[in-house]
Design an enzyme around this catalytic site. Sequence first.
Site, mmCIF file in Angstrom:
data_model
loop_
_atom_site.group_PDB
_atom_site.id
_atom_site.type_symbol
_atom_site.label_atom_id
_atom_site.label_comp_id
_atom_site.label_asym_id
_atom_site.label_seq_id
_atom_site.Cartn_x
_atom_site.Cartn_y
_atom_site.Cartn_z
ATOM 1 N N CYS D 86 90.473 21.042 45.847
ATOM 2 C CA CYS D 86 90.698 20.791 44.353
ATOM 3 C C CYS D 86 91.428 19.431 44.168
ATOM 4 C CB CYS D 86 91.166 21.950 43.908
ATOM 5 S SG CYS D 86 91.061 22.383 42.020
ATOM 6 N N HIS D 194 87.832 27.019 45.867
ATOM 7 C CA HIS D 194 89.012 27.544 46.370
ATOM 8 C C HIS D 194 88.889 28.352 47.547
ATOM 9 C CE1 HIS D 194 92.116 25.584 43.991
ATOM 10 N NE2 HIS D 194 91.404 25.675 43.146
ATOM 11 N N GLU D 196 90.780 29.324 50.111
ATOM 12 C CA GLU D 196 91.923 29.972 50.170
ATOM 13 C C GLU D 196 92.442 31.188 49.174
ATOM 14 O OE1 GLU D 196 91.769 27.359 48.241
ATOM 15 O OE2 GLU D 196 93.655 27.033 46.960
#
Lengths: 581, 79, 79, 217
Positions: D86, D194, D196
């Site tokens: 990002c 993302h 994560e």
Amino acid sequence: MNEHTVTAEIVAEHGLTREEYTRIEAAMGRAPNLLELGIYSVMWSEHCSYKSSRRHLKKLPTEAPWVIQGPGENAGVIDIGDGQAAIFKMESHNHPSFIEPYQGAATGVGGILRDVFTMGARPVANMNALRFGAPDHPKTRHLVEGVVAGIGGYGNCVGVPTVGGETNFDPAYNGNILVNAMTVGVADTDRIFYSAAAGIGNPVVYVGAKTGRDGIHGATMASAEFSEDTEEKRPTVQVGDPFTEKLLIEACLELMSTDAIVAIQDMGAAGLTSSSVEMASKGAVGLRLDLERVPQRESGMVPYEMMLSESQERMLMVLKPGREAEAEAIFRKWDLDFAVIGEIVEGRNLTLTFHGETVGDIPVPSLVDDAPDYDRPHTPTPARDRAEVPAPGDPVGDLVDDLAGAIKRLIGGPSLASRRWIWEQYDSQVMADTVAGPGGDAALVRVHGTDKALAISTDVTPRYCYADPFEGGKQAVAETWRNLTATGATPLAITNCLNFGNPERPDIMGQFVGCIDGMAAACAALDYPVVSGNVSLYNETNGVGILPTPAIGGVGLVRDVSARAAAAFAGAGQTILLIGK
Amino acid sequence: MKARIYVTLKEGVLDPQGAAIRGALANLGFEGVEGARQGKFIELVLMEDDRDKAEASVKAMCEKLLANTVIENYSFELE
Amino acid sequence: MKARIYVTLKEGVLDPQGAAIRGALANLGFEGVEGARQGKFIELVLMEDDRDKAEASVKAMCEKLLANTVIENYSFELE
Amino acid sequence: MDSAVLVFPGSNCDRDMAVALESVTGRTPIMVWHKETDLPKVDVIAIPGGFSYGDYLRCGAMAAQSPIMPALAGAARAGMPILGVCNGFQILTESGLLPGALMRNGKLKFVCRDVKLTVTAGDSRFTAGYGRGSAIHLPVAHHDGNFVADGDTLDRLEGDDRVAFTYSDDINGSARRIAGILSENRRILGMMPHPERAVDPLHGGTHGRALFESLLG
Ligand SMILES: Nc1ncnc2c1ncn2[C@@H]1O[C@H](COP(=O)(O)OP(=O)(O)O)[C@@H](O)[C@H]1O
């Protein structure tokens, strides 16, 4: 300095009545100068003094064994076990958002975040409760787009997930939209910070962004009824800087992990005035500010402007003696301003100096304890005819024989249509603890590093409150309670934002009193206390008031998040049960 | 006809972007930048040939859409 | 000395903001807007009095930070 | 495996990245403040999401000029695996470590939702665990994820098998639906989605895990 003499006109411009001015003279034992008058006008505004609502708010239940701090501090605090606390509050930013939807909504989010991290909590979730005018009103589209972008623009940047909210449309909000923002944070119970100043000689420290001429008079603006020419006047609106806020969160939490802070308070709607007065008042001490030391963004600022500025992203704190250098190093690391601007002194006065000259000297108790407290006349809301009450969305009376058609119209209408367009503009997952974001009954946010989760819901049905304030107030509390329960949470406490019209009208005051009585009854019955809240009155344009809108924000606890419940049907062949009547 | 429109924040309105630019330039070793403000620069291609009409129309566009006159000023050139 | 810096998207780079402006102007009834591009307008106040030095320094600022030369052009005026 | 996470003023997925790395590698990542000029000895460096410098001027532009960046460029030349997610991806393009640029989303709005991706690239340090062509779901949350590059660059990225992920639907206007790209040596990955945020069953999906597991080799 303040060579202006205070005339009747100036008093009126400050939103003070003749009687209030007489009270000020009596409290001071002399006529105030312009700076002092400005400070009284801020502290005695509806926004800061709660002069129309105070006596009624006292009726709300605020205690329970798990309540660590009820109303009166920056935010409410409840115990969530394991030495942890949830800290939360809801606040309005209605008028600024109508004038400048993006910045108004953005700074609303910024303000409520500061209320929560001021107390030592890391913010973990944002919510927003929005009311707009009719979907086909010429202003509505622009307002919705701006408000939603502003909430996202601020919340996304600071890195706090926006996990839910509610959105209604009704012509009653055409001239007064409602933007209520709520923040929930988590702290350790032995690391909660309060605002009472203490310790004669302790330094008073200013941190955050510099002070500019932002929104001078903003706090009084929020207390005055709108008239059609408000838009022409184009009052200064504040521009938010979420990047600075993010740095401020990190810097404050870093300093809070030491024991250098005695007291801390964010500079809310009334900036340096309300923060310094509240800290001095709560601590029953005197406070001196040397205003030339305030970090300034613009040149030539005078004390009046500094004390009334509404510049955002600023905090005031009292440090233990000798801890300035350590604190300064932290704020410098985060590229934030840091300045010792005064000290705690003997006595009970707020003394303001500018280049060595005393420019203002006010007994603090008179600003707080002597503030007006009105028992405004109120008439109970009469039993209303069905036809008088706004419909629950698009009418489907003509479709009694066409159930599918009726459902389609209902879920396609503005009251029930999906809010995905709104919440996809919010980062609902940052911090990676969102277990249930927007789209369900209540949001669920895991308490970082544990198996617990906080459940959060905001609710109110304004047309119920309009039909019957007592039942509507009760229902709003009960709805949050049900939404929390539906996730498997134990509801613990609520915050609220009470949005009403002009309290000087007995019928509006009657709605207000009725809703509070209803809320109080529901809170008492459910053992579900109020720990914080906010009142927004004068939501009225040209004599047309909004629907009574006491927004409730409920918080509950799921002890084992793996045992939560979700709203979606999980598979075919399952049994559907209906509980309740 | 072409319009070059400049939209800037009003004096006194906080400009977080400008402040960040100033800080970043200082970090990069550019000294002596006393102030930085960031605004918008909009170029329009208009079908209009009449200067007066174009001027009136661009002014209206600025007031209605291109500038947020609560916090921004605008100016423009036609060519 | 003051620098007025214009940062614009290179030709051929799609400009969603410009396209949105054009669409919004059309919705508002402004006809005949053939094209719209949105760029940035940055004003710097420099402590430098020497024009040549200022010019070199602003050019360096644009190259290093103010413009992304992969997608943007810049130009500036000193006054 | 040891890892480091760069932290800029305004980063806000730094903790999330660290938690994800730790949950897969079992080792606590080292957090590196942008004002440092040296990198610790680690096996992978992650640049997390967020709004470094408030996304002011251009996303990632100011962070790309941070004191730590020369060291990062050095590590990149030496073949260190680097993951930018990002805002991290934006910083990598702004600093020239990856080609192209990330512009405002085509619809101009921030978009936060789960998206369907295709793992386009064959083997790389990051995508090995997925297998070319597999379909996965990851969340996106960005305002400026619209990948732009000139036609030659795009052709080269595709021709050299350096497009790591593509969106199944048009999410943000990205050229050729590109969601993530690899550097020439395939050891730097920049991506808008993302991973994560998809490592824990409570996230609602765990398709991000394989990316971190691929790093373990
Ligand atoms: N302004 C908003 N911001 C974020 N989420 C919202 C907003 N408005 C509605 N939502 C979400 O959309 C869903 C439906 O909203 P609403 O119809 O008000 O819910 P309900 O009536 O079931 O309480 C909820 O999950 C709510 O959190």
